[in-house]
Design a protein around this motif. Structure first.
Motif, PDB file in Angstrom:
ATOM      1  N   ALA A  60     -48.239  31.615  10.367  1.00 25.81           N
ATOM      2  CA  ALA A  60     -47.672  30.821  11.480  1.00 25.81           C
ATOM      3  C   ALA A  60     -48.373  31.172  12.785  1.00 25.81           C
ATOM      4  CB  ALA A  60     -46.170  31.083  11.606  1.00 25.81           C
ATOM      5  N   ARG A  61     -48.960  30.181  13.354  1.00 25.44           N
ATOM      6  CA  ARG A  61     -49.825  30.386  14.522  1.00 25.44           C
ATOM      7  C   ARG A  61     -49.883  29.072  15.286  1.00 25.44           C
ATOM      8  NH1 ARG A  61     -53.604  34.188  15.408  1.00 25.44           N
ATOM      9  NH2 ARG A  61     -53.454  35.127  13.365  1.00 25.44           N
ATOM     10  N   CYS A  62     -50.009  29.162  16.567  1.00 28.60           N
ATOM     11  CA  CYS A  62     -50.038  27.960  17.395  1.00 28.60           C
ATOM     12  C   CYS A  62     -51.369  27.225  17.248  1.00 28.60           C
ATOM     13  CB  CYS A  62     -49.839  28.405  18.841  1.00 28.60           C
ATOM     14  SG  CYS A  62     -49.635  27.046  19.943  1.00 28.60           S
ATOM     15  N   ASP A  63     -51.356  25.900  17.432  1.00 24.30           N
ATOM     16  CA  ASP A  63     -52.638  25.183  17.393  1.00 24.30           C
ATOM     17  C   ASP A  63     -53.165  24.870  18.788  1.00 24.30           C
ATOM     18  OD1 ASP A  63     -50.831  23.211  17.956  1.00 24.30           O
ATOM     19  OD2 ASP A  63     -51.280  21.967  16.202  1.00 24.30           O
ATOM     20  N   SER A  64     -52.368  25.108  19.812  1.00 22.37           N
ATOM     21  CA  SER A  64     -52.919  25.070  21.182  1.00 22.37           C
ATOM     22  C   SER A  64     -53.592  26.414  21.407  1.00 22.37           C
ATOM     23  CB  SER A  64     -51.807  24.921  22.220  1.00 22.37           C
ATOM     24  OG  SER A  64     -51.211  23.659  22.117  1.00 22.37           O
ATOM     25  N   GLY A 190     -45.682  20.857   0.096  1.00 27.49           N
ATOM     26  CA  GLY A 190     -45.959  20.359   1.442  1.00 27.49           C
ATOM     27  C   GLY A 190     -47.329  20.756   1.928  1.00 27.49           C
ATOM     28  N   THR A 191     -48.043  19.769   2.460  1.00 33.54           N
ATOM     29  CA  THR A 191     -49.401  20.001   2.964  1.00 33.54           C
ATOM     30  C   THR A 191     -49.542  19.438   4.375  1.00 33.54           C
ATOM     31  OG1 THR A 191     -50.069  18.012   1.771  1.00 33.54           O
ATOM     32  CG2 THR A 191     -50.490  20.108   0.688  1.00 33.54           C
ATOM     33  N   GLY A 192     -48.516  19.685   5.206  1.00 35.68           N
ATOM     34  CA  GLY A 192     -48.639  19.409   6.635  1.00 35.68           C
ATOM     35  C   GLY A 192     -49.235  20.633   7.320  1.00 35.68           C
ATOM     36  N   SER A 193     -49.106  20.693   8.642  1.00 37.96           N
ATOM     37  CA  SER A 193     -49.694  21.828   9.389  1.00 37.96           C
ATOM     38  C   SER A 193     -49.212  23.155   8.832  1.00 37.96           C
ATOM     39  CB  SER A 193     -49.273  21.777  10.856  1.00 37.96           C
ATOM     40  OG  SER A 193     -49.615  20.566  11.433  1.00 37.96           O
ATOM     41  N   THR A 194     -47.934  23.211   8.431  1.00 38.56           N
ATOM     42  CA  THR A 194     -47.361  24.475   7.971  1.00 38.56           C
ATOM     43  C   THR A 194     -47.941  24.886   6.624  1.00 38.56           C
ATOM     44  OG1 THR A 194     -45.314  23.979   9.133  1.00 38.56           O
ATOM     45  CG2 THR A 194     -45.191  25.614   7.380  1.00 38.56           C
ATOM     46  N   GLY A 195     -47.890  23.986   5.642  1.00 41.95           N
ATOM     47  CA  GLY A 195     -48.405  24.310   4.310  1.00 41.95           C
ATOM     48  C   GLY A 195     -49.877  24.698   4.379  1.00 41.95           C
ATOM     49  N   ILE A 196     -50.606  24.002   5.233  1.00 39.83           N
ATOM     50  CA  ILE A 196     -52.049  24.250   5.363  1.00 39.83           C
ATOM     51  C   ILE A 196     -52.310  25.632   5.978  1.00 39.83           C
ATOM     52  CG2 ILE A 196     -53.990  23.468   6.834  1.00 39.83           C
ATOM     53  CD1 ILE A 196     -53.388  20.614   5.850  1.00 39.83           C
ATOM     54  N   GLN A 197     -51.410  26.084   6.859  1.00 43.44           N
ATOM     55  CA  GLN A 197     -51.557  27.446   7.398  1.00 43.44           C
ATOM     56  C   GLN A 197     -51.121  28.498   6.382  1.00 43.44           C
ATOM     57  OE1 GLN A 197     -49.212  27.448  11.047  1.00 43.44           O
ATOM     58  NE2 GLN A 197     -51.079  27.426  12.259  1.00 43.44           N
ATOM     59  N   ALA A 198     -50.068  28.174   5.623  1.00 49.11           N
ATOM     60  CA  ALA A 198     -49.462  29.192   4.757  1.00 49.11           C
ATOM     61  C   ALA A 198     -50.269  29.430   3.478  1.00 49.11           C
ATOM     62  CB  ALA A 198     -48.024  28.790   4.406  1.00 49.11           C
ATOM     63  N   GLN A 213     -48.979  18.651  -3.658  1.00 55.28           N
ATOM     64  CA  GLN A 213     -49.407  17.758  -2.577  1.00 55.28           C
ATOM     65  C   GLN A 213     -48.902  16.337  -2.813  1.00 55.28           C
ATOM     66  OE1 GLN A 213     -53.705  17.419  -1.086  1.00 55.28           O
ATOM     67  NE2 GLN A 213     -53.517  15.514  -2.231  1.00 55.28           N
ATOM     68  N   ARG A 214     -48.141  15.818  -1.845  1.00 54.25           N
ATOM     69  CA  ARG A 214     -47.730  14.412  -1.931  1.00 54.25           C
ATOM     70  C   ARG A 214     -48.695  13.539  -1.133  1.00 54.25           C
ATOM     71  NH1 ARG A 214     -41.600  12.638  -0.662  1.00 54.25           N
ATOM     72  NH2 ARG A 214     -42.205  12.997   1.495  1.00 54.25           N
ATOM     73  N   THR A 215     -49.029  13.997   0.086  1.00 53.07           N
ATOM     74  CA  THR A 215     -49.969  13.235   0.911  1.00 53.07           C
ATOM     75  C   THR A 215     -51.113  14.148   1.315  1.00 53.07           C
ATOM     76  OG1 THR A 215     -48.162  11.879   1.773  1.00 53.07           O
ATOM     77  CG2 THR A 215     -50.203  11.870   3.020  1.00 53.07           C
ATOM     78  N   ALA A 216     -52.319  13.746   0.926  1.00 53.93           N
ATOM     79  CA  ALA A 216     -53.486  14.554   1.313  1.00 53.93           C
ATOM     80  C   ALA A 216     -53.658  14.494   2.826  1.00 53.93           C
ATOM     81  CB  ALA A 216     -54.726  14.014   0.613  1.00 53.93           C
ATOM     82  N   ALA A 332     -53.541  10.263  12.970  1.00 51.73           N
ATOM     83  CA  ALA A 332     -52.359   9.397  13.052  1.00 51.73           C
ATOM     84  C   ALA A 332     -51.124  10.180  12.623  1.00 51.73           C
ATOM     85  CB  ALA A 332     -52.536   8.158  12.184  1.00 51.73           C
ATOM     86  N   LYS A 333     -51.340  11.170  11.762  1.00 54.83           N
ATOM     87  CA  LYS A 333     -50.326  12.212  11.581  1.00 54.83           C
ATOM     88  C   LYS A 333     -50.801  13.382  12.423  1.00 54.83           C
ATOM     89  CE  LYS A 333     -48.106  12.485   7.442  1.00 54.83           C
ATOM     90  NZ  LYS A 333     -47.898  12.696   6.006  1.00 54.83           N
ATOM     91  N   ARG A 334     -49.909  14.263  12.765  1.00 54.10           N
ATOM     92  CA  ARG A 334     -50.320  15.413  13.564  1.00 54.10           C
ATOM     93  C   ARG A 334     -51.460  16.151  12.850  1.00 54.10           C
ATOM     94  NH1 ARG A 334     -48.497  18.549  18.111  1.00 54.10           N
ATOM     95  NH2 ARG A 334     -49.129  20.674  17.683  1.00 54.10           N
ATOM     96  N   SER A 498     -45.350   9.364   8.329  1.00 54.10           N
ATOM     97  CA  SER A 498     -45.376  10.425   9.330  1.00 54.10           C
ATOM     98  C   SER A 498     -43.977  10.775   9.836  1.00 54.10           C
ATOM     99  CB  SER A 498     -46.232   9.910  10.488  1.00 54.10           C
ATOM    100  OG  SER A 498     -45.858  10.470  11.690  1.00 54.10           O
ATOM    101  N   TRP A 499     -43.795  12.049  10.206  1.00 53.77           N
ATOM    102  CA  TRP A 499     -42.512  12.430  10.801  1.00 53.77           C
ATOM    103  C   TRP A 499     -42.373  11.859  12.203  1.00 53.77           C
ATOM    104  CZ3 TRP A 499     -42.878  15.187  15.245  1.00 53.77           C
ATOM    105  CH2 TRP A 499     -43.951  16.066  15.421  1.00 53.77           C
ATOM    106  N   TYR A 500     -43.488  11.442  12.838  1.00 54.64           N
ATOM    107  CA  TYR A 500     -43.375  10.763  14.136  1.00 54.64           C
ATOM    108  C   TYR A 500     -42.476   9.526  14.000  1.00 54.64           C
ATOM    109  CZ  TYR A 500     -47.709  13.198  15.743  1.00 54.64           C
ATOM    110  OH  TYR A 500     -48.667  14.114  16.099  1.00 54.64           O
TER     111      TYR A 500
END
Ligand code: N01
Length: 541
Positions: A60-64, A190-198, A213-216, A332-334, A498-500
């Motif tokens: 877990a780490r910030c992306d800014s 899950g392969t959003g920002s979190t899964g990709i970091q973890a 992975q549901r959505t690449a 288009a997704k974060r 997207s969760w947006y």
């Protein structure tokens, strides 16, 4: 006659603020120290940090970048704090927020371990009554939510979860003592920002990691590094300029999006620019061309570059194809940033499962079953995201005039004015609420702007001897239309999962939630509203 009982005095405030993350801390400072209000923060956790109090998952780490992930209101604070890495990890961000809370003596006005479970507006008294999980009631003239956008964990309702004999965790509610994956068969959903970091961190110690992975997803390397003394000195010397950029650009980051189109350059030059951005790493990849999020064909050039990178990193062609089978425009997704995410799939103890083709059917006592196969697991990690933006607000069970629940007012999706106020809910302000730039901006910048706007608004009311501020239905209707217009000129709504859009939570209304018109434009709109005597709000006594 005023109530002289000290016990009730400790329950009556000018302002109650819910949440002690970046937003709650700064709002408390503004109201208490600048306006002299009696203000109190109610925080469910036992410490400050907000999203960073809960999100302690591996990686877990910030992306800014750290020099942009700061409060900017205090030059002294900026100069005395030194980040250690290009992107701060969760523990360092908590150290920063604790430092801020101690430096400005904020903790004495924060009640930790206090979860808000209800809030009701009393029209006759013009006060909010806030109830806590422990059954206490506190009241205030103003109620300000500082609950963050991503704080309500979304655990999909897979049948059989209660029967699982191993351990399972959601990344947003991670145990403080950590989780030992040594020798375990781990499933990561899950392969959003979190899964990709973890994933890369879990893979280091797990016996086997299976990523479902549901959505690449796209990802750009973060290239995290310890900060050199030279860089730290540069940041301090250039503080004013960094702040100026963060406060005048569209995304609140410490960089501008380049003012060139993908079509202003030759294909060879475009490739070279993408290569340079890839080598530099981080969110700036989005800023290579101004039309990446506006023109699908321009976006395709970035998307193809990134998919080719996946194919070049991942050795097994079938795995590479599955990872690169991305169905939405880049960013288009974060857009996640990572440390060795794609290379992790070259490890012999990591495998990838396509749960779009064969969905997860149930959790079993010994693992997880998809339509096609059974996966024995000791630990399941849900990196399945959040009921974003509206979730944390609706969980507060807020009731406005005549007991109208916020959930009812937002039945068809969030409706508000400027992301700050809802008609029928006087003196309630929602920091970084839906309809504001929030998650499309570097959060501390969006938070500071909201906290300061709210502070100015309350100061204005007090100066005029007024007691109530409430937006109107007409202002909300106009703003909701503007939020939709802003989204629709971009490619953002094209990521239909997207969760947006709220699409990650079954049954949630599909509404594009953040304001996509950019922070600079949003700031100017808010300033113009103030200059026009709080246009769109009714101020009364
Ligand atoms: O959550 P997500 P997140 N079956 O919603 C999948 C911020 N953040 O926690 O895309 C199978 O993005 C879901 O699949 P799909 C950042 O703003 C920042 O990763 O819905 N899979 C998706 O792959 C970020 O955007 C940082 O098809 C299911 C994943 O779970 C936001 O937090 C780090 C499923 C959820 O991805 C949220 O990121 C981390 C199901 N039933 C987070 N349900 C940094 O600052 C969901 N999924 C670096």
């Amino acid at each position: 006659m005023p109530d002289m009982n000290p016990a009730s005095a400790s329950r009556e405030f000018d302002a109650l603020i819910v949440g002690a993350g970046f937003a709650g801390l700064y709002q408390l400072l503004c109201l208490r120290d600048r306006l002299g209000l009696k203000a109190q923060v109610l925080e469910a956790g036992d410490g400050v940090g907000g999203t960073w109090y809960w999100n302690r998952y591996p990686g877990a780490r910030c992306d800014s970048e750290s020099h942009a992930y700061n409060y900017t209101f205090s030059k002294e604070l900026f100069e005395e704090w030194e980040w250690t890495e290009r992107y701060p990890d969760h523990a360092e961000i908590r150290r920063y927020l604790n430092h801020v809370a101690d430096r400005f003596d904020l903790k004495k006005d924060i009640r930790f371990g206090t979860r808000v479970v209800g809030a009701r507006y009393d029209e006759a008294a013009n006060r909010w009554s806030v109830t806590t999980e422990a059954g206490e009631t506190l009241t205030a003239q103003f109620l300000i939510t500082a609950v963050g956008c991503l704080s309500t964990a979304n655990v999909p309702k897979f049948p059989g979860l209660e029967s699982f004999q191993g351990d399972w965790y959601h990344t947003g509610q991670w145990p403080h003592e950590g989780v030992d994956f040594t020798g375990k068969r781990v499933g990561l959903i899950g392969t959003g920002s979190t899964g990709i970091q973890a994933a890369p961190v879990i893979a280091e110690t797990a016996a086997h990691l299976t990523v479902f992975q549901r959505t690449a997803n796209y990802s750009v390397p973060a290239h995290n590094v310890p900060l050199s003394p030279e860089f730290k000195a540069w940041v301090k010397e250039n503080h004013a300029e960094i702040r100026r950029i963060m406060h005048t650009n569209t995304n609140g980051q410490a960089f501008f999006i380049e003012d060139r189109s993908a079509w202003d350059v030759t294909p060879e030059q475009r490739q070279a620019l993408y290569e340079a951005a890839w080598a530099k790493g981080g969110l700036q990849f989005r800023g290579v061309f101004r039309d990446i999020l506006l023109d699908k064909a321009a976006n395709d050039t970035a998307a193809e570059f990134l998919k080719n990178k996946i194919r070049s990193i991942v050795k097994d062609p079938a795995t590479a194809a599955l990872l690169a089978d991305i169905d939405h425009p880049y960013a288009a997704k974060r857009p996640p940033i990572d440390t060795d995410y794609f290379a992790t799939f070259n490890r012999s103890n990591v495998s990838l499962v396509n749960v779009r083709a064969a969905p997860i059917e149930r959790i079993t006592p010994t693992g997880l079953r998809t339509r096609d196969a059974e996966y024995p697991l000791d630990i399941i990690v849900f990196a399945t995201g959040f009921d974003a933006m509206t979730g944390p607000l609706l969980k507060l069970n807020i009731e406005g005039r005549s007991g109208q629940p916020l959930a009812k007012a937002w039945e068809a999706g969030p409706r508000n004015y400027l992301g700050l106020q809802v008609a029928g809910f006087p003196n309630l302000f929602t920091i970084t609420g839906p309809g504001s730039p929030s998650v499309l901006c570097n959060m501390p910048v969006a938070i500071e702007q909201h906290a300061e706007w709210i502070t100015d608004c309350i100061a204005h009311l007090r100066a005029k001897g007024l007691a109530r501020v409430e937006t109107t239905e007409a202002a909300m209707a106009d703003w909701v239309a503007k939020v939709n217009e802003a989204a629709n000129v971009t490619l953002l709504p094209q990521a239909h999962h997207s969760w947006y859009l709220g699409a990650n939570v079954p049954g949630k209304p599909r509404v594009f939630m953040p304001y996509a018109g950019g922070m600079a434009r949003y700031r100017a709109i808010c300033e113009s509203v103030t200059a026009k005597g709080y246009e769109g709000f009714v101020l009364s006594d």
